[in-house]
Scaffold this motif. Structure first.
Motif, PDB file in Angstrom:
ATOM      1  N   VAL A 305       2.709   3.278   1.355  1.00 25.39           N
ATOM      2  CA  VAL A 305       2.439   2.774  -0.361  1.00 25.39           C
ATOM      3  C   VAL A 305       0.973   3.712  -0.590  1.00 25.39           C
ATOM      4  O   VAL A 305      -0.103   2.718  -0.136  1.00 25.39           O
ATOM      5  N   ILE A 311      -6.357   5.961   0.516  1.00 25.52           N
ATOM      6  CA  ILE A 311      -5.421   5.523   1.551  1.00 25.52           C
ATOM      7  C   ILE A 311      -4.517   6.400   2.237  1.00 25.52           C
ATOM      8  O   ILE A 311      -3.791   7.242   2.955  1.00 25.52           O
TER       9      ILE A 311
ATOM     10  N   MET B 300      -4.495  -2.558  -6.449  1.00 27.90           N
ATOM     11  CA  MET B 300      -3.439  -2.197  -4.986  1.00 27.90           C
ATOM     12  C   MET B 300      -3.523  -1.060  -4.612  1.00 27.90           C
ATOM     13  O   MET B 300      -4.142   0.304  -4.971  1.00 27.90           O
ATOM     14  N   LEU B 301      -4.465  -1.060  -3.613  1.00 31.16           N
ATOM     15  CA  LEU B 301      -4.572  -0.111  -2.610  1.00 31.16           C
ATOM     16  C   LEU B 301      -3.715   0.320  -2.091  1.00 31.16           C
ATOM     17  O   LEU B 301      -3.154   1.580  -2.062  1.00 31.16           O
ATOM     18  N   GLY B 302      -2.034  -0.350  -1.601  1.00 33.07           N
ATOM     19  CA  GLY B 302      -1.105   0.279  -1.134  1.00 33.07           C
ATOM     20  C   GLY B 302      -0.512  -0.903   0.335  1.00 33.07           C
ATOM     21  O   GLY B 302      -0.948  -1.782   0.064  1.00 33.07           O
ATOM     22  N   GLY B 303       0.389  -0.391   1.274  1.00 35.55           N
ATOM     23  CA  GLY B 303       0.655  -0.931   1.750  1.00 35.55           C
ATOM     24  C   GLY B 303       2.039  -0.164   2.970  1.00 35.55           C
ATOM     25  O   GLY B 303       1.630   0.826   2.805  1.00 35.55           O
ATOM     26  N   MET B 345      -6.833  -0.296   5.110  1.00 33.75           N
ATOM     27  CA  MET B 345      -6.984  -0.569   4.507  1.00 33.75           C
ATOM     28  C   MET B 345      -8.090  -1.100   3.346  1.00 33.75           C
ATOM     29  O   MET B 345      -8.475  -0.475   1.862  1.00 33.75           O
TER      30      MET B 345
END
Lengths: 417, 417
Positions: A305, A311, B300-303, B345
């Motif tokens: 994500v 990212i 939210m940076l990501g996942g 991240m």
């Protein structure tokens, strides 16, 4: 056999909860060929419960009541059944013992209210509740069948399956003509276009009947036929499905429980291929849907994500120039994300989404709802841009559906339009 | 004012679709203080529609009918209203023109069936449909108010808001006593435990009333009070909320629309902190929920969805020895994933899930439902192991709820139990 359903609970009438129980019970009854002509919802009020039960008893063969069997003063289903049948409530010794044991195991003593759950109208049979404390009721009265089941969905479903449906089937005997159904799932077409294309079949009241239904990202056609035997039903359903496939088969992606994520899994499994997903605007929903399928670890390697641009660059290797020149929501970025996640995870297919879910973040050139979906595989890459209207939730659902469908078609070698 | 709702449609009685419209309409009516005592569902059958409307007219002040306004022969709501009011159906010229224009814009001519949608019982007022072709109806008859709105949810909602509710409010006049509500959302406690702790308040029929409701991973308490003025209602709701907070406040994480993902966002925003997520068993659901919140890109940076073990190693840097020694579903792996995604991240918080969603993959030592959730931040790491019963879908929802709640507490400096 004609049945009437009564849902009991003020919280339903206030709209605090949606009555999914009624739909479940209706479906199960339709499957065994019981006709439900009326359904009612009534609050926790004895007069109104009684009035509704009297009306239902006057014109139906069976009544199924759901809810109102709990331990509080608001729970009045037992009293309602007692009233309309003229059978006084009495404590059932085995039920009382069962309840006392249930409480004793937790080191508690049941209150007077709790013991209410062990009472039943005279001559009623108690239906075991294997998931909770409230037993159900079954009363035969003046040739009519009256059932009461608890409101919590798991308890209701279990009791329907184990107790109510078998009793109904027994009473149906030779009249047992179950409804057999088949659901055809479609993508790439809207409901109105589909209905226009097969209007003659839908409005022709054919057997099987055809009912269209639309949800975000998908239209389904439900075929239904009543038959005494399954092979007879299957022959009719097969014939209608064949006719529909001839006319609108290119839109059909799955049958019955074969949701888009299941269809994707079947396609990947068939080709022995693996998938990795890079998501921006869908934020993990595509990966979550793929992994909703049991056994998906056979083909799903994982996903990234990439919400922040950094990212996209650092983890997925999207070049800084691409982001600077075309922006995060662009064909170029989507393609770089798909290639990047495929390389990172060593997958056969890389699937990527990037877009503007809204409600903020839109521009004149790229309004809210803009999305690019890209796929990378050994053959090369493809990308499609679209604009979807709707809320943030609908947007995410539609984009995920569309992305999974693109992947499915790519894997199966169907041209992506 | 007493109202009765009638949902029309055989697809509802067959359980093919869940009647979310009825809940929506009920809610809106409750909000303006209209009492709904009965709700009915009836199929596309004129006799049964008429019988239901007659019954409703005999005991209620207002009837709201939803569905059955479409163009096909199955759509019989207009005919039903004409029948019970003794007002014959006639074509409304403006509606016919509107319809002809609608079709002309698409290069089509309306059929005889389509034109049915321009007809109405004599003296009825047509209600504009700004989202579809079927206008609604409003008839005043013998001092009663009869409304008919279309079945598609967006069309129904828009027409309720713009036409039906204002007409009802006008008729309510001085009797307008809206219901004001407040929902307290709770985690870390089950419904039965909660109800036991505040049973005196719930069964005491206090004002505001308190209604508990449970979903996977969450219990809510809905407070409701009727009042002529909002400040009066707010004072009562504040007092009850204060009492509940004193007794069970440690479980309350949000109010009204403040879902767990929203509460997490508020906590992160307050601390100016960022989050990155590493998911195995939840497969992207935690990230998807975080990004369901508009503006979540601020924190939210990501996942990474690390479904395959190789991805846990290669992308998240989980040491091969940890996986070999403790397995993918272990405290050690969860901690390494949380640390890994935080580093990858550059986030303030790393959140990780690993578990066995089932239905396959369980062992004696680690049964289906086993899960480890870990958090890494500047202070160090924490991990909690649990076993959740339920289906794959329930498991994913419960784990995501629990993981987000752990994160929320960690960010806010509340001890994670």
């Amino acid at each position: 056999m004609k049945a009437e359903l009564v849902s009991v609970g003020t919280e339903l009438l206030l709209g605090e909860i949606v009555d999914t129980n009624a739909a479940y019970m209706s479906q199960r009854l339709a499957e065994i060929g019981v006709d439900v002509h009326f359904r009612h919802t009534v609050g926790d009020n004895l007069d109104r419960i009684t009035a509704t039960l009297e009306l239902a008893l006057s014109r139906s063969d069976a009544i199924l009541i759901c809810g109102g069997l709990g331990p509080t003063q608001d729970d009045l289903t037992r009293e309602g059944v007692a009233e309309v049948t003229g059978r006084p409530l009495t404590i059932v010794p085995e039920a009382e013992q069962h309840l006392r044991e249930f409480f004793a195991r937790r080191g508690l003593t049941p209150t007077e209210n709790n013991l209410k759950q062990a009472s039943a109208p005279e001559g009623a049979r108690l239906l075991d509740n294997t998931c909770g404390t409230a037993p159900g009721l079954f009363v035969q009265h003046d040739g009519k069948l009256i059932f009461a089941v608890p409101g919590p969905p798991t308890e209701m479903r279990e009791m329907m399956q184990r107790e109510v449906l078998p009793i109904l089937c027994e009473h149906l005997g030779g009249d047992l003509r179950p409804v057999f159904t088949r659901v055809l799932r479609m993508a790439d077409i809207g409901e109105s276009t589909l209905v226009a294309e097969i209007d003659d079949l839908i409005s022709g009241q054919t057997d099987p009947t055809i009912a269209p239904y639309a949800k975000p990202g998908e239209v389904t056609l439900r075929l239904a036929t009543k038959a005494a035997r399954e092979d007879e039903a299957r022959r009719r359903l097969d014939a209608m499905e064949a006719e529909l496939r001839e006319r609108v088969g290119r839109y059909i992606y799955g049958v019955n429980d074969e949701t888009m994520e299941v269809a994707v899994g079947i396609a990947l499994r068939e080709r022995g291929a693996t998938i990795a997903v890079a998501e921006s605007c869908t934020g993990g929903l595509v990966a979550s849907r793929i992994t909703d399928v049991s056994g998906s670890s056979d083909y799903m390697l994982g996903g990234v994500v990439a919400y922040a641009n950094e990212i996209k660059q650092r983890v997925l290797g999207v070049p800084a120039e691409v982001l600077a020149e075309h922006g995060a929501v662009s064909e170029e970025t989507a393609l770089a994300m798909a290639v990047g996640v495929r390389d990172l995870m060593g997958a056969d297919y890389g699937l990527a989404t990037t877009g503007i879910a809204g409600p903020t973040g839109g521009t004149e050139e790229k309004p809210v709802g803009t999305v690019f979906v890209a796929i990378a595989d050994a053959e090369g890459t493809i990308c499609r841009g679209q604009i979807w209207p709707g809320t943030r939730e609908q947007f995410k659902m539609r984009v995920s559906q569309n992305a999974l469908n693109m992947l499915r078609k790519r894997v199966l070698g169907i041209e992506v339009s």
